[in-house]
Write an enzyme that holds these catalytic residues in place. Sequence first.
Site, PDB file in Angstrom:
ATOM      1  N   SER A 167       0.797  -1.236   0.224  1.00  0.00           N
ATOM      2  CA  SER A 167      -0.013   0.054  -0.171  1.00  0.00           C
ATOM      3  C   SER A 167       0.744   1.339   0.143  1.00  0.00           C
ATOM      4  O   SER A 167       1.611   1.486  -1.160  1.00  0.00           O
ATOM      5  CB  SER A 167      -1.016   0.154   1.244  1.00  0.00           C
ATOM      6  OG  SER A 167      -1.912   0.785   1.059  1.00  0.00           O
TER       7      SER A 167
ATOM      8  N   ASP B 129      -9.296  -4.709  -5.725  1.00  0.00           N
ATOM      9  CA  ASP B 129      -8.795  -3.703  -4.753  1.00  0.00           C
ATOM     10  C   ASP B 129      -9.836  -2.824  -4.169  1.00  0.00           C
ATOM     11  O   ASP B 129     -10.647  -2.018  -5.051  1.00  0.00           O
ATOM     12  CB  ASP B 129      -7.538  -2.769  -5.176  1.00  0.00           C
ATOM     13  CG  ASP B 129      -6.827  -2.397  -3.750  1.00  0.00           C
ATOM     14  OD1 ASP B 129      -7.556  -1.986  -3.003  1.00  0.00           O
ATOM     15  OD2 ASP B 129      -5.759  -2.292  -3.966  1.00  0.00           O
TER      16      ASP B 129
ATOM     17  N   HIS C  60      -7.776  -5.270  -1.259  1.00  0.00           N
ATOM     18  CA  HIS C  60      -6.411  -4.756  -1.007  1.00  0.00           C
ATOM     19  C   HIS C  60      -5.367  -5.587  -0.246  1.00  0.00           C
ATOM     20  O   HIS C  60      -4.184  -5.662  -0.617  1.00  0.00           O
ATOM     21  CB  HIS C  60      -6.629  -3.424  -0.306  1.00  0.00           C
ATOM     22  CG  HIS C  60      -5.351  -2.520  -0.034  1.00  0.00           C
ATOM     23  ND1 HIS C  60      -4.949  -1.760  -1.119  1.00  0.00           N
ATOM     24  CD2 HIS C  60      -4.881  -2.120   1.146  1.00  0.00           C
ATOM     25  CE1 HIS C  60      -4.027  -1.085  -0.525  1.00  0.00           C
ATOM     26  NE2 HIS C  60      -3.813  -1.185   0.642  1.00  0.00           N
TER      27      HIS C  60
END
Length: 805
Positions: A669, A742, A776
């Site tokens: 991330s 995601d 994610h």
Amino acid sequence: MKKLFSPTVALAIGLLVCANVFAQYQKPPKEIEDVLNAPAIPVSSVSPAKDKIALFEPLRYPPIAELAQPMLRIAGLRINPNTNGQHRQPYFVGMRLKTIADGRETSVALPPNSQIIDPVWSADGKYVAVGIVTPEGIQLWIVDTANGKAKMLKNVRVNTAFGGFDWMPDQKSLLVNLVPDERGPAPQYQNLVPTSPNIQETAGKRGAVQTFQDLLKSPNDENLFEYYATSQLAVVTTDGKIKPVGEPAIFDTMDVSPDGKFVLTARIKRPFSYLFPYNRFPKEVEVWNLDGKLQYKVASLPLTDNLPVQGVPTGPRSYGWVPTEPATLMWADAQDGGDPRKKAAVRDKLLMISAPFTGAPKEVAKVEQRYQGRIFGEKDGLMLFYDYNRDNDHRRIFAVDYRNPGAPKMLSDLNVNDRYNSLGQPVTKRLPNGYGVIQQSGDSIFLTGPGASPDGDRPFLRRMNLKDLSMQEIFRSGKDAYESFVALTSDNGETFITRRETPVDPPNLFLNSYSCPAGADCTGTAKKLTDFTDPAPQLRGITKKLVKYKRADGVDLSFTLYLPPGYKEGTRLPTVVWAYPLEFTDAATAGQVSGSTNRFTQIGSYSHLFFLLEGYAVLDDTTMPIVGDPLTVNDTFIKQIVDSAQAAVDKAVEMGVTDRDRVGVGGHSYGAFMTANLLAHSDIFRAGIARSGAYNRTLTPFGFQSERRTFWEAKELYENVSPFFFADKINEPLLMIHGEADNNQGTFPIQSERLFAALQGNGGTARLVMLPLEAHGYAAKESTEHVLYEMINWFDKYVKNAKPR
């Protein structure tokens, strides 16, 4: 006939098709696979009655087939239309009960292969309500904790797509979001033929539009959301009697008053938005009786589409019942228009009103900075509330008697990142009505926290006198173990449960009996309650230690150095630096240590710590502080991460464990964003791994992380910190991994796809792995195995076995 493709193009397309056809999920090396498949340590939950512990067996990695079930991505939700539940809802596969007094264990008699979700104790500890996921929907089961027997409540199908279940104050019934019985056929969601364009319009309304995912996109999406999010509120008794409450609606809130006579509801209504998720949609906030009749209108809240960056909506928010009153409602109301940029002496007010809800609401407190939450005590009208000053990043804690509010007493005023001086969190208990409150003992409350220190985290349990703010330490973890507070089992705080672990001993629960004489230290004994064994003994050869050092500008930094099993001192190893940047307002808090080397070493999922089993050293949680004024801190983002990375590698080389010419960097991330920038703006690393990142900040134009300025206010910054704009400078191999589904704000899959294309177009070395159906974070067993396979292979090729520069 005109020739459409040249032989060369046709061959290239053919090769591409073949590559896709023959691609398949791969597995990592056997030593990694063995640890990956080790059983998980059970998840424990202590009964509110403090007499039993529920032990749940988690499913570590669901099969990819579960992720492949239908998924509706609408209004910020992910719904499985087959079950009317959340898509990929985490679940347990087993449950048992352990008696604290004698250690006796009882298996809970649930159907074979049950998928157990959302367990919730009754306040008296007699029952645990659980959901069971089936192909047809979510069942509601009641577990009798006296004998472990469980029964399904017939004709109850729970809507967990947008709702769930919780105990009523009588602890003999539950308030449940039911799937409506007669709602008709569902709107289609496959093979649709469009009947109109999808249109949006705006007319001069200003407000930040963040990059939310899974939004509504069409009128059919609106219908799907309305269909699957709508539920029938009902009171369901433990013997299966069902009493509907009001008419079906989309309930964002459904909280029963402590006396069990009223329900606070927030009903979502049209018009919906295609730019914002469901929590921004218009709402009717009302108090009903148990027949569904309106008793009090709290507010009609419009679509929230005009919030400034870091702003809050106007009108009532944070509404909820006071747990110790029969039916008293409290809420916050912004006094500055919700705009943190406006100067205001008072930013929020707290207001309350009691049944029968006549007259005007009473003011409880004026809140100088932005209100951030409250928690009530069990007696004496105690309420703690929090406010936040975004100009200096401080959070304050106040105590007040909400019944007779005078000047609130301030308990703490600290930078939000000051872990060393944090008071911790109040210890809570369950009242007979089911509400959680701060446990009180005379004039004192109990506090627990991680106990951050220069030596690492040492969790604590403390008693704080609210009259004179004096503090007594009841318990603190020793320096040779990591022992954290779990639950109090006595009113005076001197009997309590902890979870203890060391680098070689798995986490287990202990019952502690302490004595705290006046003016003397607390001392006591501990009795072991659980006996969980080591699921992966092959990891015990791993060693770790906290390493502290300084950045060139004097900021204190640290990492946890992990060394592989069988490491021979003095050997220089290929090394993985894994990090995630964080923002700070001052160097003192930026340099504070977090984490503990006394934790039991466990490795699971797609952790970078698996590199240890392949002979790498790992610099874990390598601190990358970004220090500066909250408004402009990111102006020096690049320099600060490069200087931090250089200092970490220099330290590891100085210690004799790292081969400077064989160091890779990685992150997930925002850590992926950092990784790409480090490769673009330095030559410290041989290669990088970037998972689920964002690389072009112009695609998140209303801010990212703590950035407060928009793209239009700071264009140069947005470009300078975007590695996409420097793709031609990334001359080290970069592996990018991204979930195709995601769901994180700002990290759209296109971020990885476009950076990969830019690298390819500029002659870079890169590999892009897009994981079907993954979000994610990655969940499926096949995905987890393949991610580890990719990561190990990439660094083996470009770091461990890299040719000297």
